[in-house]
Design a protein around this motif. Structure first.
Motif, PDB file in Angstrom:
ATOM      1  N   GLU A  39       0.829  -1.219   0.000  1.00 58.23           N
ATOM      2  CA  GLU A  39       0.000   0.000   0.000  1.00 58.23           C
ATOM      3  C   GLU A  39       0.855   1.258   0.000  1.00 58.23           C
ATOM      4  OE1 GLU A  39      -3.450   2.196   2.738  1.00 58.23           O
ATOM      5  OE2 GLU A  39      -2.687   0.220   3.303  1.00 58.23           O
ATOM      6  N   ASP A  40       1.883   1.289   0.840  1.00 59.95           N
ATOM      7  CA  ASP A  40       2.731   2.467   0.921  1.00 59.95           C
ATOM      8  C   ASP A  40       3.620   2.610  -0.316  1.00 59.95           C
ATOM      9  OD1 ASP A  40       1.638   3.162   3.323  1.00 59.95           O
ATOM     10  OD2 ASP A  40       3.239   2.319   4.550  1.00 59.95           O
ATOM     11  N   THR A  41       4.023   1.492  -0.896  1.00 59.20           N
ATOM     12  CA  THR A  41       4.806   1.544  -2.132  1.00 59.20           C
ATOM     13  C   THR A  41       3.966   2.161  -3.254  1.00 59.20           C
ATOM     14  OG1 THR A  41       6.161  -0.376  -1.543  1.00 59.20           O
ATOM     15  CG2 THR A  41       6.029   0.180  -3.877  1.00 59.20           C
ATOM     16  N   PHE A  42       2.676   1.799  -3.311  1.00 56.64           N
ATOM     17  CA  PHE A  42       1.796   2.379  -4.323  1.00 56.64           C
ATOM     18  C   PHE A  42       1.699   3.899  -4.142  1.00 56.64           C
ATOM     19  CE2 PHE A  42      -2.569   3.527  -5.802  1.00 56.64           C
ATOM     20  CZ  PHE A  42      -2.339   3.306  -7.154  1.00 56.64           C
ATOM     21  N   LYS A  43       1.670   4.361  -2.911  1.00 57.65           N
ATOM     22  CA  LYS A  43       1.619   5.805  -2.651  1.00 57.65           C
ATOM     23  C   LYS A  43       2.894   6.488  -3.129  1.00 57.65           C
ATOM     24  CE  LYS A  43      -1.556   5.526   1.271  1.00 57.65           C
ATOM     25  NZ  LYS A  43      -1.720   5.687   2.734  1.00 57.65           N
ATOM     26  N   LEU A  44       4.034   5.833  -2.920  1.00 60.58           N
ATOM     27  CA  LEU A  44       5.293   6.403  -3.386  1.00 60.58           C
ATOM     28  C   LEU A  44       5.328   6.474  -4.914  1.00 60.58           C
ATOM     29  CD1 LEU A  44       7.836   4.687  -0.959  1.00 60.58           C
ATOM     30  CD2 LEU A  44       7.272   7.126  -1.042  1.00 60.58           C
ATOM     31  N   ILE A  45       4.769   5.461  -5.576  1.00 60.46           N
ATOM     32  CA  ILE A  45       4.727   5.464  -7.039  1.00 60.46           C
ATOM     33  C   ILE A  45       3.805   6.578  -7.538  1.00 60.46           C
ATOM     34  CG2 ILE A  45       4.026   4.138  -9.071  1.00 60.46           C
ATOM     35  CD1 ILE A  45       4.886   1.603  -7.437  1.00 60.46           C
ATOM     36  N   LYS A  46       2.670   6.776  -6.854  1.00 60.43           N
ATOM     37  CA  LYS A  46       1.789   7.893  -7.204  1.00 60.43           C
ATOM     38  C   LYS A  46       2.522   9.218  -7.036  1.00 60.43           C
ATOM     39  CE  LYS A  46      -2.471   8.110  -5.818  1.00 60.43           C
ATOM     40  NZ  LYS A  46      -3.687   8.041  -4.962  1.00 60.43           N
ATOM     41  N   MET A  47       3.293   9.315  -5.968  1.00 61.41           N
ATOM     42  CA  MET A  47       4.063  10.525  -5.719  1.00 61.41           C
ATOM     43  C   MET A  47       5.037  10.771  -6.860  1.00 61.41           C
ATOM     44  SD  MET A  47       6.263  11.315  -2.305  1.00 61.41           S
ATOM     45  CE  MET A  47       7.421  12.676  -2.179  1.00 61.41           C
ATOM     46  N   LEU A  48       5.700   9.720  -7.323  1.00 58.52           N
ATOM     47  CA  LEU A  48       6.635   9.818  -8.442  1.00 58.52           C
ATOM     48  C   LEU A  48       5.926  10.392  -9.670  1.00 58.52           C
ATOM     49  CD1 LEU A  48       9.030   6.943  -9.566  1.00 58.52           C
ATOM     50  CD2 LEU A  48       7.748   8.279 -11.217  1.00 58.52           C
ATOM     51  N   ILE A  49       4.741   9.876  -9.971  1.00 60.08           N
ATOM     52  CA  ILE A  49       3.998  10.332 -11.147  1.00 60.08           C
ATOM     53  C   ILE A  49       3.564  11.784 -10.986  1.00 60.08           C
ATOM     54  CG2 ILE A  49       1.968   9.951 -12.598  1.00 60.08           C
ATOM     55  CD1 ILE A  49       4.233   7.755 -12.660  1.00 60.08           C
ATOM     56  N   TYR A  50       3.073  12.132  -9.813  1.00 61.69           N
ATOM     57  CA  TYR A  50       2.509  13.470  -9.636  1.00 61.69           C
ATOM     58  C   TYR A  50       3.553  14.545  -9.375  1.00 61.69           C
ATOM     59  CZ  TYR A  50      -2.183  11.799 -10.140  1.00 61.69           C
ATOM     60  OH  TYR A  50      -3.333  11.281 -10.674  1.00 61.69           O
TER      61      TYR A  50
END
Length: 436
Positions: A221-232
């Motif tokens: 779950e937290d890794t997905f948030k980091l990936i979203k952060m990368l995109i945004y």
């Protein structure tokens, strides 16, 4: 790392980026966001934050405080706590006259609230250097993080200004309010033990930062948030690029499934789609957001985004992902760029991502055009296929199943696109409240 399960019958791709890789790529992206190709200028915010993280983690380790403040949390909070500063950069690399630490940290709070593993407990960022700070941070689970990070930010600024020479008295003057632990004492002891200031001065601390990045590990779950952060993070340079990136990844996933790719190949397509345009962070904003057709000189600069993107992900993601993502502008007839590869040299995945990139670009709104209609998009895709640039086996699906594909793409993009609009909305609402 899987995207949340959509409601329609469609394969849900896994994102093949680890938490450590996400952070390394974000550091590289932030190092380039302020760079302008014409002048080779580069903002130093990420370098400031890397130094802050180095000092903060060294203090935690010296004081054996990991039980109360996990190293990985201190590391990421230090690294990204002033990420809001990038939001207000002008196109020429300058900052507005209204630029204030409180505004930047407030935006950081809303960005990290939705795009990081830390959530609402980052509220102390809204009170950086404020008279309300001591009272407000006590309401947060991260009050001790606030004491530590705000002290280290001041210490890093002081050390840089003094060319990494310091006096005990001047460092002691930066002491945060509150009692234990004594961060001043821990800083002095850690400096004697690990030569912190010397390492900051000669830049060797960056090797330690790289090592810490490689050790990072978060749950799914937290890794997905980091990936979203990368995109945004791309929004700091170009909002259109964020939407295009997500749409391209989703088109690639849907087309991969229609072309009977294996699940792993679809995962690779989706991940490569998320990475394919991050090199645009090294391109001048006035080129990225130009409302007019680019000049030949500007187009040459724009095309460098492929090589810039390769550099940002090199050695961090599997080589196959690097190859697929870097070939999204290649064409079957050799007319693409940067390598002018031909049909024999381009895999099915390469072809799918290239067509996904084009389809997304045609149907997206850009600074220089509105979203093209289904009819116009299909007509252009047909023309490029007929001229030998695109794989007809792939484009046949776009031509004959456009509506179905678009529905699946819109559904698949939701988990990645969700919540982003809340960042600006909540930040702007707070800004308006302060003006009343």
């Amino acid at each position: 790392m899987a995207v949340s399960k959509p409601s329609v019958d469609i394969y849900t791709p896994q994102i093949l980026i680890t938490s450590s890789a996400s952070v390394i790529i974000m550091r590289r992206m932030l190092g380039q966001i302020g760079r302008h190709i014409y002048e080779e200028k580069c903002m130093d915010y990420i370098q400031d934050c890397e130094r802050t993280a180095y000092i903060a983690v060294s203090i935690i380790r010296q004081g054996h405080l990991e039980q109360f403040m996990p190293v990985k949390d201190v590391f990421l909070l230090s690294l990204f706590s002033c990420i809001g500063s990038y939001r207000f950069m002008q196109q020429d690399g300058a900052f507005s006259e209204k630029d204030t630490a409180k505004r930047d940290y407030t935006y950081s709070y809303y960005f990290l609230k939705y795009m990081s593993p830390f959530g609402k407990d980052l509220r102390y960022l809204q009170f950086y250097n404020s008279s309300d700070n001591p009272l407000s941070i006590r309401e947060s689970e991260h009050d001790e993080y606030a004491r530590l990070i705000f002290f280290v930010v001041k210490a890093e600024t002081y050390l840089k200004r003094k060319n990494y020479e310091y006096t005990l008295h001047e460092i002691e003057a930066l002491a945060p309010a509150g009692g234990k632990p004594d961060y001043i004492k821990l800083f002095f002891v850690a400096d004697r033990r690990w030569n912190i200031v010397k390492n900051l001065r000669d830049g060797s601390f960056l090797r330690t930062i790289d090592e810490w990045c490689n050790l990072l590990s978060f749950n799914a779950e937290d890794t997905f948030k980091l990936i979203k952060m990368l995109i945004y993070i791309m929004d700091f340079k170009s909002t259109a690029t964020v939407a295009h990136t997500i749409n391209t990844a989703c088109y690639a996933s849907v087309l991969g499934e229609l072309m009977h790719c294996t699940e792993n190949e679809i995962d690779e397509l989706y991940t490569a789609g998320l990475l394919h345009d991050i090199g645009k962070m090294a391109i001048n904003s006035c080129i990225l957001e130009s409302p007019a057709k680019l000049s030949e000189e500007d187009m040459k600069i724009m095309r460098t985004h492929v090589a810039e993107g390769e550099r940002m992900i090199h050695g961090v993601v599997p080589q196959k992902l690097e190859l697929i993502s870097s070939r999204h502008h290649e064409k079957l007839d050799g007319s693409g760029y940067p390598q002018k590869l031909t049909e024999k040299e381009l895999s099915l995945q390469d072809r799918i991502l290239a067509i996904s990139d084009i389809t997304s670009a045609l149907t997206d709104t850009r600074s220089y055009k509105g979203a093209f209609s289904k009819e116009k998009t299909v007509r252009i895709i047909k023309g490029m296929t007929k001229s030998g640039k695109l794989d007809s086996a792939v484009t046949e699906h776009i031509i004959t199943e456009f509506d179905s594909i678009k529905t699946k793409v819109d559904t698949l993009r939701e988990p990645m696109a969700a919540e982003f609009g809340r960042i600006s909305a909540e930040f702007e609402a707070e800004e308006e409240t302060e003006l009343i």
